[in-house]
Structures are given as structure tokens and as C-alpha cells.
Design a protein around this motif. Structure first.
Motif, mmCIF file in Angstrom:
data_model
loop_
_atom_site.group_PDB
_atom_site.id
_atom_site.type_symbol
_atom_site.label_atom_id
_atom_site.label_comp_id
_atom_site.label_asym_id
_atom_site.label_seq_id
_atom_site.Cartn_x
_atom_site.Cartn_y
_atom_site.Cartn_z
ATOM 1 N N LYS A 1 6.595 -1.804 -8.223
ATOM 2 C CA LYS A 1 7.318 -0.807 -7.447
ATOM 3 C C LYS A 1 8.106 -1.456 -6.305
ATOM 4 C CE LYS A 1 4.064 3.039 -8.186
ATOM 5 N NZ LYS A 1 3.221 4.066 -7.505
ATOM 6 N N GLY A 2 9.174 -0.791 -5.951
ATOM 7 C CA GLY A 2 9.942 -1.224 -4.785
ATOM 8 C C GLY A 2 11.020 -2.238 -5.070
ATOM 9 N N ALA A 3 11.183 -2.617 -6.349
ATOM 10 C CA ALA A 3 12.242 -3.575 -6.664
ATOM 11 C C ALA A 3 13.585 -2.850 -6.691
ATOM 12 C CB ALA A 3 11.972 -4.224 -8.014
ATOM 13 N N SER B 1 29.690 -0.931 -5.377
ATOM 14 C CA SER B 1 29.244 0.423 -5.044
ATOM 15 C C SER B 1 28.034 0.794 -5.905
ATOM 16 C CB SER B 1 30.375 1.427 -5.265
ATOM 17 O OG SER B 1 30.817 1.394 -6.609
ATOM 18 N N ARG B 2 27.162 1.627 -5.337
ATOM 19 C CA ARG B 2 25.933 1.998 -6.027
ATOM 20 C C ARG B 2 25.485 3.358 -5.517
ATOM 21 N NH1 ARG B 2 25.595 -1.493 -1.256
ATOM 22 N NH2 ARG B 2 24.829 0.058 0.204
ATOM 23 N N ASP B 3 24.498 3.914 -6.164
ATOM 24 C CA ASP B 3 23.976 5.186 -5.698
ATOM 25 C C ASP B 3 22.783 4.957 -4.770
ATOM 26 O OD1 ASP B 3 21.770 4.614 -7.278
ATOM 27 O OD2 ASP B 3 22.289 6.056 -8.852
ATOM 28 N N GLU B 4 22.067 6.017 -4.438
ATOM 29 C CA GLU B 4 20.961 5.902 -3.486
ATOM 30 C C GLU B 4 19.812 5.059 -4.013
ATOM 31 O OE1 GLU B 4 20.387 10.116 -3.106
ATOM 32 O OE2 GLU B 4 21.301 10.131 -1.103
ATOM 33 N N TYR B 5 19.795 4.836 -5.337
ATOM 34 C CA TYR B 5 18.718 4.056 -5.946
ATOM 35 C C TYR B 5 19.160 2.636 -6.299
ATOM 36 C CZ TYR B 5 16.587 8.633 -6.107
ATOM 37 O OH TYR B 5 16.078 9.851 -5.744
ATOM 38 N N GLU C 1 6.976 9.471 -5.774
ATOM 39 C CA GLU C 1 8.402 9.649 -6.039
ATOM 40 C C GLU C 1 9.052 8.296 -6.324
ATOM 41 O OE1 GLU C 1 8.085 9.224 -1.511
ATOM 42 O OE2 GLU C 1 6.878 9.926 -3.227
ATOM 43 N N ARG C 2 10.261 8.336 -6.819
ATOM 44 C CA ARG C 2 11.016 7.126 -7.122
ATOM 45 C C ARG C 2 11.508 6.484 -5.819
ATOM 46 N NH1 ARG C 2 16.783 7.208 -10.403
ATOM 47 N NH2 ARG C 2 17.147 4.926 -10.475
ATOM 48 N N GLU D 1 0.823 -1.208 0.000
ATOM 49 C CA GLU D 1 0.000 0.000 0.000
ATOM 50 C C GLU D 1 0.861 1.263 0.000
ATOM 51 O OE1 GLU D 1 -0.395 -2.577 2.034
ATOM 52 O OE2 GLU D 1 -2.245 -3.399 1.170
ATOM 53 N N GLN D 2 1.920 1.248 0.775
ATOM 54 C CA GLN D 2 2.809 2.414 0.821
ATOM 55 C C GLN D 2 3.504 2.623 -0.514
ATOM 56 O OE1 GLN D 2 4.902 0.875 4.290
ATOM 57 N NE2 GLN D 2 4.311 2.686 5.475
ATOM 58 N N LEU D 3 3.922 1.527 -1.126
ATOM 59 C CA LEU D 3 4.567 1.641 -2.436
ATOM 60 C C LEU D 3 3.584 2.151 -3.492
ATOM 61 C CD1 LEU D 3 6.695 -1.651 -2.448
ATOM 62 C CD2 LEU D 3 7.592 0.684 -2.386
#
Length: 621
Positions: free
Chosen positions: A448-450, A457-461, A423-424, A416-418
Motif C-alpha cells: 500500500k501507498g505506492a 499530468s495525472r489525477d488524484e491517484y 480506502e484507496r 500502520e496508517q496505510l
């Protein structure tokens, strides 16, 4: 001429040590002795000192009894029951002047073992067994029960407690009760007929307090069940094996559907420790609560996956029952020597949350809490016990559980929250400013949410990147999360000699060093040295620990390893002057004693006082 010192009656203050051959069935009889004393309402502290082979080498079982409630091991043996010729020379040396050496006198004692400051008591154990039993295995097993019966007479134990324990032990196997009671009576009556009973050291029943006698590993296994664990991935290693065995035992009682008989748990024995940790990470990533248990060598092997769980931010619980290292070391001896290996497990910059229980109750409580912490902080939680706590029966307060308690799953978006998000979704976004991002369980929402879970290393997403600024931002956020962990982990326990003012001396300790340290405070008080204590229960260190250090003139860190690992961690993490922290180090594989702690502290304090007196005298001159 006898060199035995003058004796005065001593009640409920003694150490009894049994010297046996491993694999001869002595453990059951020795446990019977300790549990009988416990049922008499006495404070008992049993220590099983056993070799790492299966059969044939010397093994010892040490039981301390006292009325003050002290549970640490104590130097010096009042009564040695030595039925192993291999270790007799060593055993006789351990007896305190004025003590007793009990041996099987079916054969003459080697005269070179004689001492004139102790009493030798001969029990013809082998001869009695030859006369009573035809079966060789019965002779071996009942020999142990016979000496327990003799001890009951010699120290004035309540014989009915022993017989009640045997009835409890063999409930459902009633035909074994009478032979065991008969063996007890053989020893009891022989001692009564042939010796002055009781000796000058005796025991006396006390009102039973609200305590249980339980192994720390058993408490961990039960704590894992109550903490919501449904999966254990493991590889057997001493002294941690019985953690997962206990988990399985309790799961079979509480995790089987009564209607279908379906098991609501999984226990997987992996091919090695690294694979076990990988299974645990996978299960937690998928939304289960999973854990593993190991010891020092397993920590070394699991380090790679611990680094993955730290960096990918996957919950996991690891119970490390420490033993003497390095390498294979002494697998059946205790130490606190995995502190640094666990705190910084894996390559690169890692910091793991550690918790340090001191009692079986804390093993239960902290194991259950560790699953909450792992999910709240999205990181591995490593609980460090040791062989002394894990594999010995320890007196403990009873376990308690709030039936209204709910599991703390941390920051997890549901479907439900997703669905309502415009926003992304950013798996590693610091939305709340505490360093802890939000996560999702696999399959929560169809679109969503995957995110991609990776150790790179990765970014915030969760998108792969080798951008240096993105990497630094992520590593700084992990540090912020570690700082946030301070408000989640168990707080230190501080005791003060004077509620109104700090004592000159402050003693830091953790884990199984607790009992020795608290008793040492009493010993030091008798020498005119007042000391406060601070028991460290978690890493990252609470601010109160630094305040404690800064508020005492002389500070000591008590630990059971060679390299002062906790002291090193304090210096490194709290930016302390190492000269402020005096080392108290015991690492011979035996549990630390109060006398050892008190002597180490008083030596430094007295040396410092002497130096100050010399300076004052020189100034006057």
C-alpha cells in the motif's frame, strides 16, 4: 593654501578603506583590523570588494564603524589606505574632504593625485620590509600587517586586542605569532614617531554587546546541519560555494559516528547545476533532507527540475546567494536580481515559496526552517540571500537552537496508517481542504501507498491523464496549497514611527536592504519626514503587507536590481496599482546605502509636497 575644512574630534564614526592587489595576502590583515574593532565592542560593518580573477586586479576592503549600531555601507571614506598603484587615482577621489590618504611613500607619489582638501600620510612600507625581511613572500605579507599596526596608532586602537587576535589566529602555530606581532609594532612605532597620533578620527572601546561576527554562508551551512540535512548536491559557483563548504565543515564535527567513524552525510559535486538539483530532488523523494546552493546562473539551469519538484510535489531546499547578472554579469558583486526568476522558476504556471533573510541569524534560522517548510508544503523552498550577506562578515545576534525542537515532516503516512486504510490511497487527494496531500516514503508498506512520481499530468491517484478537468483541478489545488503557505512562512516585520498612527510614508524592503532602510528612516526623520517600514520575509505575501501598502499615502519599495522585481511581484500577486509603489533601485553591485534610500524617498515626497502647495495656492487665487 590648504583647503582642508575645520576639523573637530570624531569618535567611533568613520569609514576606513583598504586598497590592495588581489592575491597579496591582504585579506588576512584587513580581517584582523575589522575583528579588532569588533572585539573593542564597536559596531563594525566590513565589506570585501574583490575581483572575479584569482590574482592581480585591484581589491578593496571597507570597514564602517559607528556608535549608533548602523550596519549599512556608508558613502565617503574618512581614511583610505592605498597600497595599489593601479587604483590610486580612483582611491584618492573617494576620500571625504578633511580625510586622510595613506600610501606607500617608498616611491614618490604622482603629483597629479594631490588634493588640497585632504591630508596625505606616507608610510615607507616597501622600504621597511626590504630592511626587515629577506624572503620576498614575507615582504609582501608583512607589508599588510605593518599598515594595520600604523592604523592602530593613527586612530587609537587598543593594541593588545590586535596581539590577542594574532595569538588566537595562530594557535597551534606559535612560531608565527612573534613575527606578526613584530610587524604590527613596526607600523605602530613608525606612526608614533613620525605623525601626530591619534588623528581627529579615533575609536574608543565600548562594552561588548551580545553579538557575533560571521558570514551568512557559514550560517546557512550550520543551519542546514541543524535543520536535519544529510545530503548536499551542488556545483561550485561564486558566491555560494562556501555554503556547502561550511555544511561539510560542520558535518565533519557533528555528523560522524563517534563509535564507527562512519559519515552520516553525503556531499556530491555534480557535473552541472541541473544535475545537482536532480540529486537533491531524488534524495528528498526518498525521505532524506537534501539541499543545494547556487547563484543566478545556476537558477537558470535548475529551472527545469524546479518545475518537476513543484508539479510532482517533492520537497527540496535551494539557497540562492545572488550576484550581479545577467549572464556571467559581475560574479563578485552583490544584487537582489533573482526574485522573479526564483518566484516563477520553470516553464508553465509555477509559483515557488521564497524566504528572504537579512542577517546571519536569519540565515541560520531560515535555512533550518526551510527544511520543515519544504516537507510540510511538499514543494521547493528557495532562500534568497546575496553576496553582501553571504560572503562578508556581518554582526549578528548569536544563533539559538531549542534542543526540544522536532522536525516537521508534514503529511506522511506510515506503515500502520496505510495498513489500517480501507480506502484507496490518493497521492494527490486534498483530504484536509488545504491543498496539501499526503505522501509516503518509498518502501513504507509492501503493498500500500505506492504511487508513480511523474512530471506529466495525472489525477488524484497519480494515474496519468490528459483530461482537462483533472489537470485544472490539480492546478487549482496547487494554488490553494500556495495560499495555505502564507500561514507557514516567516511573517513580515513592521516598524512604525508612531505607535498610535501610521506615518504618511511607508517603505517596503527585504534582505540586505534592511540596514540601509532602517538607517534611512532616521535620516528622513531629521528632514521632517516620518516613515514606517515593512520588511518582506517571504513569498507568498502575507495579508499584512497589502494592508501596510493600503494604509500609507506614499509607498516605496527598496531593492537592489534594475527592474524593480519585488515591486513587479507585489503588483502581479496582490493586484495593486503600480502607481502606488515608488521604486528605489540600486544595482551598481555595491551594497545599498542609507543616504541613497533617504535621498530617493525625500525627492519624491518633496516633489509631491511642492505640487500640493502649488495646487493649494492656485485654489486660493
Amino acid at each position: 593654501m590648504s583647503g582642508i575644512p575645520a576639523r573637530t574630534p570624531v569618535v567611533n564614526d568613520l569609514v576606513v578603506k583598504f586598497a590592495n592587489v588581489n592575491g597579496t595576502g591582504s585579506a588576512s590583515a584587513n580581517n584582523l583590523f575589522a575583528k579588532a574593532l569588533f572585539r573593542m565592542g564597536l559596531s563594525v560593518s566590513p565589506k570585501n570588494i574583490f575581483p572575479s580573477n584569482i590574482q592581480g586586479l585591484p581589491t578593496w576592503y571597507e570597514v564602517r564603524v559607528n556608535d549608533q549600531g548602523y550596519l549599512a555601507r556608508r558613502e565617503g571614506v574618512d581614511i583610505m589606505v592605498s597600497v595599489n598603484p593601479q587604483s590610486m587615482a580612483k582611491d584618492v577621489r573617494e576620500v571625504k574632504p578633511g580625510g586622510y590618504f595613506i600610501y606607500d611613500n617608498s616611491k614618490p607619489l604622482d603629483l597629479r593625485l594631490m588634493r588640497d582638501d585632504i591630508d596625505f600620510i606616507g608610510l615607507p612600507l616597501t622600504r621597511i620590509c626590504l630592511e626587515e625581511y629577506k624572503d620576498a613572500r614575507q615582504r609582501q605579507l608583512f607589508k599588510n600587517v605593518i599598515y594595520v599596526g600604523a592604523m592602530a596608532a593613527l586612530i587609537n586602537m587598543d593594541f593588545s586586542v590586535l596581539t590577542d587576535l594574532i595569538a588566537d589566529q595562530f594557535k597551534g602555530k606559535e612560531k608565527l605569532i612573534a613575527p606578526n606581532v613584530h610587524a604590527l609594532e613596526l607600523g605602530f612605532q613608525y606612526a608614533k614617531r613620525n605623525f601626530t597620533c591619534p588623528l581627529h578620527v579615533t575609536v574608543e572601546s565600548r562594552p561588548m554587546g551580545d553579538y557575533i561576527l560571521v558570514e551568512g554562508n557559514d550560517a546557512c551551512g550550520l543551519g542546514a546541519v541543524y535543520g536535519g540535512a544529510t545530503m548536499a548536491g551542488w556545483y561550485p559557483i561564486t558566491p555560494s560555494t562556501s555554503v556547502v563548504e561550511a555544511f561539510e565543515k560542520y558535518c565533519k564535527r557533528m555528523r560522524i559516528d563517534p563509535g564507527t567513524g562512519k559519515k552520516n552525510f553525503a556531499i556530491v559535486q555534480a557535473e552541472d547545476e541541473l544535475a545537482a538539483m536532480g540529486m537533491v530532488i531524488g534524495a528528498n523523494w526518498n525521505g532524506a533532507r537534501a539541499f543545494t546552493a547556487t547563484s543566478g546562473p545556476g537558477i537558470s539551469l535548475m529551472s527545469e527540475f524546479l518545475g518537476l519538484a513543484y508539479f510532482a510535489e517533492i520537497p527540496a531546499v535551494l539557497i540562492d546567494v545572488q550576484r550581479a547578472g545577467p549572464s556571467t554579469g559581475m560574479p563578485t558583486r552583490t544584487q537582489q536580481s533573482d526574485v522573479l526568476a526564483c518566484a516563477y522558476a520553470s516553464h508553465g504556471d509555477t509559483k515557488h515559496v521564497l524566504v528572504f533573510p537579512s542577517t546571519p541569524k536569519e540565515c541560520f534560522d531560515m535555512t533550518a526552517q526551510s527544511f520543515d517548510l519544504a516537507e510540510q508544503l511538499q514543494t521547493p523552498i528557495i532562500m534568497l540571500t546575496d553576496l553582501d550577506l553571504g560572503m562578508n562578515d556581518n554582526m549578528s545576534e548569536p544563533f539559538e537552537w531549542d534542543e526540544n525542537r522536532t522536525y516537521q515532516r508534514g503529511k506522511v503516512f506510515n506503515a500502520e496508517q496505510l495498513e489500517s486504510m480501507s480506502e484507496r490511497f490518493g497521492r494527490y487527494l486534498d483530504v484536509d481542504g488545504d491543498g496539501i496531500p499526503y505522501r509516503t516514503y518509498p518502501g513504507t508498506h509492501p503493498t500500500k501507498g505506492a504511487f508513480f512520481t511523474r512530471g506529466t499530468s495525472r489525477d488524484e491517484y497519480a494515474v496519468y491523464t490528459e483530461d482537462g478537468e483533472e489537470y485544472v483541478a490539480n492546478m487549482e489545488r496547487l494554488l490553494k496549497k500556495f495560499e495555505t503557505a502564507k500561514s507557514y512562512v516567516p511573517a513580515p516585520v513592521i516598524t512604525r514611527a508612531n505607535a498610535k498612527a501610521n506615518a504618511p510614508v511607508g517603505i517596503l524592503h527585504f534582505g540586505t536592504s534592511m540596514h540601509a532602510t532602517l538607517e534611512a528612516v532616521d535620516l528622513l526623520a531629521g528632514e521632517g519626514i516620518a516613515a514606517d517600514t515593512c520588511r518582506i520575509r517571504a513569498f507568498p505575501f502575507a495579508d499584512e503587507i497589502v494592508d501596510f501598502i493600503n494604509s500609507h499615502e506614499q509607498v516605496f519599495v527598496v531593492e537592489q536590481n534594475r527592474d524593480a522585481q519585488m515591486r513587479t511581484l507585489l503588483v502581479n500577486e496582490c493586484d495593486l496599482d503600480p502607481r502606488r509603489l515608488n521604486k528605489v533601485l540600486n544595482y551598481n553591485g555595491m551594497p545599498i546605502t542609507a543616504r541613497f534610500v533617504a535621498d530617493a524617498v525625500s525627492a519624491v515626497v518633496n516633489k509631491s509636497s511642492g505640487s500640493q502647495r502649488k495646487k493649494a495656492a492656485a485654489a486660493k487665487a
